[in-house]
Design a protein around this motif. Structure first.
Motif, PDB file in Angstrom:
ATOM      1  N   SER A 146     -15.173  -6.773 -14.896  1.00 30.60           N
ATOM      2  CA  SER A 146     -14.817  -7.769 -13.892  1.00 30.60           C
ATOM      3  C   SER A 146     -13.389  -7.553 -13.449  1.00 30.60           C
ATOM      4  N   LYS A 147     -13.107  -8.024 -12.238  1.00 30.56           N
ATOM      5  CA  LYS A 147     -11.757  -7.928 -11.691  1.00 30.56           C
ATOM      6  C   LYS A 147     -10.761  -8.672 -12.566  1.00 30.56           C
ATOM      7  N   LYS A 148     -11.226  -9.760 -13.180  1.00 29.31           N
ATOM      8  CA  LYS A 148     -10.341 -10.586 -13.990  1.00 29.31           C
ATOM      9  C   LYS A 148      -9.769  -9.806 -15.156  1.00 29.31           C
ATOM     10  N   ARG A 149     -10.495  -8.811 -15.650  1.00 28.19           N
ATOM     11  CA  ARG A 149     -10.043  -8.065 -16.824  1.00 28.19           C
ATOM     12  C   ARG A 149      -8.719  -7.373 -16.567  1.00 28.19           C
ATOM     13  N   TYR A 150      -8.569  -6.713 -15.405  1.00 32.62           N
ATOM     14  CA  TYR A 150      -7.306  -6.029 -15.185  1.00 32.62           C
ATOM     15  C   TYR A 150      -6.243  -6.944 -14.586  1.00 32.62           C
ATOM     16  N   LEU A 158       5.874   5.955 -11.942  1.00 35.89           N
ATOM     17  CA  LEU A 158       4.586   5.286 -11.782  1.00 35.89           C
ATOM     18  C   LEU A 158       4.658   3.868 -12.323  1.00 35.89           C
ATOM     19  N   ASN A 159       4.124   2.920 -11.552  1.00 37.85           N
ATOM     20  CA  ASN A 159       3.994   1.546 -12.023  1.00 37.85           C
ATOM     21  C   ASN A 159       2.682   0.971 -11.514  1.00 37.85           C
ATOM     22  N   GLN A 160       2.402  -0.275 -11.862  1.00 31.44           N
ATOM     23  CA  GLN A 160       1.119  -0.864 -11.506  1.00 31.44           C
ATOM     24  C   GLN A 160       0.959  -1.023  -9.999  1.00 31.44           C
ATOM     25  N   CYS A 161       2.051  -1.278  -9.308  1.00 33.83           N
ATOM     26  CA  CYS A 161       1.986  -1.418  -7.844  1.00 33.83           C
ATOM     27  C   CYS A 161       1.564  -0.099  -7.190  1.00 33.83           C
ATOM     28  N   ILE A 162       2.119   1.007  -7.675  1.00 31.37           N
ATOM     29  CA  ILE A 162       1.757   2.316  -7.135  1.00 31.37           C
ATOM     30  C   ILE A 162       0.296   2.621  -7.452  1.00 31.37           C
ATOM     31  N   ALA A 163      -0.121   2.329  -8.678  1.00 31.91           N
ATOM     32  CA  ALA A 163      -1.524   2.564  -9.060  1.00 31.91           C
ATOM     33  C   ALA A 163      -2.464   1.756  -8.166  1.00 31.91           C
ATOM     34  N   LYS A 164      -2.121   0.504  -7.907  1.00 32.29           N
ATOM     35  CA  LYS A 164      -2.955  -0.348  -7.048  1.00 32.29           C
ATOM     36  C   LYS A 164      -3.008   0.218  -5.631  1.00 32.29           C
ATOM     37  N   GLU A 165      -1.879   0.670  -5.130  1.00 35.70           N
ATOM     38  CA  GLU A 165      -1.816   1.252  -3.784  1.00 35.70           C
ATOM     39  C   GLU A 165      -2.695   2.491  -3.689  1.00 35.70           C
ATOM     40  N   LEU A 166      -2.615   3.353  -4.692  1.00 43.68           N
ATOM     41  CA  LEU A 166      -3.406   4.584  -4.690  1.00 43.68           C
ATOM     42  C   LEU A 166      -4.893   4.286  -4.839  1.00 43.68           C
ATOM     43  N   SER A 167      -5.235   3.221  -5.550  1.00 45.93           N
ATOM     44  CA  SER A 167      -6.648   2.885  -5.753  1.00 45.93           C
ATOM     45  C   SER A 167      -7.327   2.487  -4.444  1.00 45.93           C
ATOM     46  N   GLU A 168      -6.559   2.205  -3.424  1.00 49.25           N
ATOM     47  CA  GLU A 168      -7.117   1.819  -2.129  1.00 49.25           C
ATOM     48  C   GLU A 168      -7.336   3.014  -1.202  1.00 49.25           C
ATOM     49  N   LEU A 204      -8.900   0.586 -11.623  1.00 50.02           N
ATOM     50  CA  LEU A 204      -8.747  -0.484 -10.635  1.00 50.02           C
ATOM     51  C   LEU A 204      -9.817  -0.445  -9.546  1.00 50.02           C
ATOM     52  N   LEU A 205     -10.649   0.589  -9.566  1.00 53.14           N
ATOM     53  CA  LEU A 205     -11.681   0.698  -8.537  1.00 53.14           C
ATOM     54  C   LEU A 205     -12.774  -0.350  -8.747  1.00 53.14           C
ATOM     55  N   PRO A 206     -13.411  -0.791  -7.670  1.00 54.17           N
ATOM     56  CA  PRO A 206     -14.485  -1.786  -7.795  1.00 54.17           C
ATOM     57  C   PRO A 206     -15.592  -1.306  -8.728  1.00 54.17           C
ATOM     58  N   VAL A 231      -2.739  10.538 -16.611  1.00 53.87           N
ATOM     59  CA  VAL A 231      -2.237   9.162 -16.616  1.00 53.87           C
ATOM     60  C   VAL A 231      -2.429   8.517 -15.249  1.00 53.87           C
ATOM     61  N   ILE A 232      -2.100   9.248 -14.192  1.00 58.55           N
ATOM     62  CA  ILE A 232      -2.253   8.717 -12.836  1.00 58.55           C
ATOM     63  C   ILE A 232      -3.721   8.416 -12.544  1.00 58.55           C
ATOM     64  N   VAL A 233      -4.592   9.360 -12.866  1.00 58.92           N
ATOM     65  CA  VAL A 233      -6.028   9.165 -12.617  1.00 58.92           C
ATOM     66  C   VAL A 233      -6.538   7.947 -13.381  1.00 58.92           C
ATOM     67  N   ASP A 234      -6.168   7.824 -14.645  1.00 54.09           N
ATOM     68  CA  ASP A 234      -6.627   6.707 -15.464  1.00 54.09           C
ATOM     69  C   ASP A 234      -6.157   5.375 -14.881  1.00 54.09           C
ATOM     70  N   SER A 235      -4.888   5.304 -14.514  1.00 50.29           N
ATOM     71  CA  SER A 235      -4.330   4.047 -13.996  1.00 50.29           C
ATOM     72  C   SER A 235      -4.956   3.640 -12.680  1.00 50.29           C
ATOM     73  N   VAL A 236      -5.408   4.625 -11.889  1.00 52.40           N
ATOM     74  CA  VAL A 236      -6.002   4.355 -10.582  1.00 52.40           C
ATOM     75  C   VAL A 236      -7.486   4.026 -10.706  1.00 52.40           C
ATOM     76  N   VAL A 237      -8.218   4.832 -11.450  1.00 52.02           N
ATOM     77  CA  VAL A 237      -9.680   4.689 -11.519  1.00 52.02           C
ATOM     78  C   VAL A 237     -10.090   3.338 -12.093  1.00 52.02           C
TER      79      VAL A 237
END
Length: 252
Positions: free
Chosen positions: A164-168, A96-106, A157-159, A149-155
């Motif tokens: 604010s978006k700037k925080r993450y 798991l990395n930030q790119c995967i978390a971002k992908e899953l958040s979509e 990133l949700l709108p 961990v996966i749920v936390d990293s994904v959630v």
């Protein structure tokens, strides 16, 4: 987003999903998370979910039928015709990395399968999963902690989940580097002072300082991450100074 977690131990996950940021995200209807007990879908009269491995060996293996049935029920609850990303938490998976978390958040729907005992019958994995994800090169008792961990990293990133978006976007890994050091009151503690630039009110200088401190943190702690960054000449000179004297306070 709707997340279904298939597990033998929902009581491990439910308190975490009710608290802090994830709890607030659910109260805002940014995400709906449901834990589903795989044992409830067993057709065995004893509600068995595991058996001895073919070929011998120690431990027990989770049987395919309860998993496949639980997955079918989760898919039905999601009420969609599209294939749902189904993640199996396993040390054999992609880290798991930030790119995967971002992908899953979509995604609109995610199903997470938590293994236990000595593993999961391969036929269940082949039937229901689309992804295998690991949170590190070590073995845990079950998939519940990786699922959290996966749920936390994904959630997060949700709108509308964070303020604010700037925080993450300023956090570690989002831009390929580690996050810069953070400070709060008091201005001095145990003889250690807050860097003057942060007290200057000059946001241009502050942003530049933070950027180069991120670069420094990354070079000191995770230099491998810099391989994927196309650095400017100024950044290259900054790294050169660090190499010459890593303990010296280096100006950006």
């Amino acid at each position: 987003m709707i997340i279904k977690v298939l597990t033998l131990f929902p009581e491990v996950l439910e308190p975490y999903f009710k608290g802090s940021m994830i709890g607030r995200a659910q109260s805002k209807n940014a995400v709906k998370i449901e834990t589903m007990n795989i044992r409830d879908f067993s057709l065995d009269k004893h509600n068995s979910v595991d058996d001895y491995p073919f070929g011998g060996g120690g431990g027990m293996i989770m049987t395919p039928q309860p998993i496949v049935s639980a997955h079918q029920a989760a898919v039905k609850k999601c009420n969609t015709d599209k294939e749902i990303r189904t993640i199996y938490c396993t040390p054999k998976g992609k880290t798991l990395n930030q790119c995967i978390a971002k992908e899953l958040s979509e995604e609109k729907h995610i199903i997470i399968l938590c293994g236990h005992y000595e593993g999961v019958d391969q036929r269940a994995i082949d039937t229901v999963t689309t992804d295998e994800i690991s949170i590190g090169d070590y073995v845990l008792t079950g998939g519940e902690l990786p699922a959290a961990v996966i749920v936390d990293s994904v959630v997060r990133l949700l709108p509308d989940v964070l303020d604010s978006k700037k925080r993450y976007e300023e956090e570690s890994f989002f831009n390929g580097m580690l996050e810069y050091p953070q400070y709060t009151r008091p201005r001095e503690y145990l003889g250690q002072k807050v860097p003057n630039v942060l007290l200057s009110g000059d946001h241009s200088k502050i942003n530049k300082w933070r950027h180069f401190q991120s670069l420094k943190e990354t070079w000191l702690k995770r230099p491998d991450l810099l391989n994927g960054i196309n650095m400017t000449e100024e950044e290259k000179q900054f790294i050169k100074k660090l190499r010459e004297n890593p303990n010296e306070e280096t100006d950006c």
